[in-house]
Scaffold this active site. Structure first.
Site, mmCIF file in Angstrom:
data_model
loop_
_atom_site.group_PDB
_atom_site.id
_atom_site.type_symbol
_atom_site.label_atom_id
_atom_site.label_comp_id
_atom_site.label_asym_id
_atom_site.label_seq_id
_atom_site.Cartn_x
_atom_site.Cartn_y
_atom_site.Cartn_z
ATOM 1 C CG LEU A 34 -1.815 -1.272 1.303
ATOM 2 C CD1 LEU A 34 -2.690 -1.216 2.551
ATOM 3 C CD2 LEU A 34 -2.669 -1.447 0.058
ATOM 4 C CD GLU A 36 -0.277 9.435 1.694
ATOM 5 O OE1 GLU A 36 -1.332 10.063 1.873
ATOM 6 O OE2 GLU A 36 0.237 8.744 2.589
ATOM 7 N N GLY A 37 -1.827 6.570 -2.106
ATOM 8 C CA GLY A 37 -3.113 6.497 -2.829
ATOM 9 C C GLY A 37 -4.124 5.665 -2.038
ATOM 10 C CG HIS A 38 -3.579 1.510 -1.488
ATOM 11 N ND1 HIS A 38 -2.316 1.306 -1.979
ATOM 12 C CD2 HIS A 38 -4.404 0.783 -2.280
ATOM 13 C CE1 HIS A 38 -2.356 0.482 -3.011
ATOM 14 N NE2 HIS A 38 -3.623 0.149 -3.220
ATOM 15 C CG ASP A 151 -6.842 0.612 -10.939
ATOM 16 O OD1 ASP A 151 -6.016 0.231 -11.770
ATOM 17 O OD2 ASP A 151 -6.576 0.745 -9.727
ATOM 18 C CB VAL A 177 -2.746 9.902 -4.510
ATOM 19 C CG1 VAL A 177 -1.621 10.590 -3.727
ATOM 20 C CG2 VAL A 177 -4.073 10.040 -3.766
ATOM 21 C CB SER A 186 0.996 2.169 -9.415
ATOM 22 O OG SER A 186 0.996 0.778 -9.690
ATOM 23 C CB SER A 187 1.282 -1.853 -5.586
ATOM 24 O OG SER A 187 0.242 -1.374 -4.756
ATOM 25 N NE ARG A 188 1.110 -4.990 -11.844
ATOM 26 C CZ ARG A 188 -0.205 -5.217 -11.720
ATOM 27 N NH1 ARG A 188 -1.042 -4.202 -11.642
ATOM 28 N NH2 ARG A 188 -0.678 -6.454 -11.673
#
Ligand code: PAF
Length: 266
Positions: A34, A36-38, A151, A177, A186-188
């Site tokens: 996770l 900052e977006g999450h 997404d 974010v 993104s996690s990626r």
């Protein structure tokens, strides 16, 4: 520290105890690793609901055979800390066997949109997403569920699913974010080498070039796509597609082995 719940039974017990007190429940589905977006999703849920559950489950059903399921980043202790600080009350982290026991054979297919854009290049991906999200909705029984606009296509597909299948949850969209240099979180992004990380913001810049083209009087979908492609030339990013959906410009591109997606309002 907030609890990590591993089974749907234990989750049901926890949520029932909240419901018995008349509390509202928000839900943030994630695959972990996770950022900052999450955290923004969790903060929004915590502001709008009495209790918030965050699921952390790397869903095998939504990965293609040659995709990154095996190497997808897993970081439960750090995830737990991050969501607790953002206001979550519990983490739901089931095993693959808990979610898909032996004999599992039912899937959810949102026809049409699932085969376009990202779906065209990731066959079965949105079927896997819709299936796991419907299961999670049933397991959590939340009032509201929070999804990031990065997404965009996923959110649209899930909104169609809840409408078509009369699922009693409200989907709340939360804006993208970005890092300071414009890269969508993104996690990626964790896959990127330092050089790739420096190149990655070119995707957002290319979308802005596409937006500029879209605002010209005689622009067409092809000229918008061409301007995105042109803006990416020499950056190391390989465009997979750039398309307009709902007045937004969506794109996916490869940087080495890493697939990045982003979108902006036109
Ligand atoms: O957006 C994601 O992280 C995943 O697609 C989701 C919604 C958690 C389903 O696995």
């Amino acid at each position: 520290m907030i609890p990590v719940v591993r089974t749907k039974k234990a989750l049901a017990r926890l949520v029932s105890s909240w419901r018995a007190k008349g509390l509202t429940v928000g839900f943030v589905p994630t695959m972990g690793a996770l950022h900052e977006g999450h955290a923004a999703l969790v903060r929004r849920s915590a502001a709008e609901n009495d209790r918030t559950v965050v699921s952390v489950f790397v869903n095998p059903l939504q990965f293609g055979p040659n995709e990154d399921y095996g190497r997808y980043p897993r970081a439960l202790p750090a995830d737990r800390k991050l969501v607790a600080a953002a206001g979550a009350d519990a983490v739901y982290a089931p095993s693959a066997e808990e979610m898909y026991p032996k004999g599992f054979r039912t899937h959810v297919e949102v026809e049409g949109l699932s085969d376009l854009y990202c779906g065209k290049y990731r066959p079965g991906h949105f079927r896997g997403v819709a299936t796991v999200v419907l299961k999670l909705f049933n397991q959590v029984g939340a009032d509201r569920a929070y999804f990031g606009e990065k997404d965009w296509q996923q959110v649209r597909i899930l909104e169609t699913m809840i409408r078509d299948l009369d699922i009693a949850v409200r989907i709340v969209r939360v804006p993208i974010v970005r890092e300071n240099d414009g890269l969508a979180m993104s996690s990626r992004n964790a896959y990127l080498s330092p050089a790739e990380r420096r190149a990655a913001p070119a995707l957002r810049k290319a979308l802005e070039a596409g937006r500029k083209e879209a605002r010209r009087p005689h622009s067409r979908p092809e000229t918008i796509g061409a301007s995105v492609r042109h803006a990416l030339a020499g950056t190391g990013l390989k465009l997979q597609y750039a398309s307009v959906l709902d007045g937004r410009l969506l794109a996916a591109a490869y940087l080495g082995r890493t697939r990045l997606i982003d979108n902006i309002k036109l």
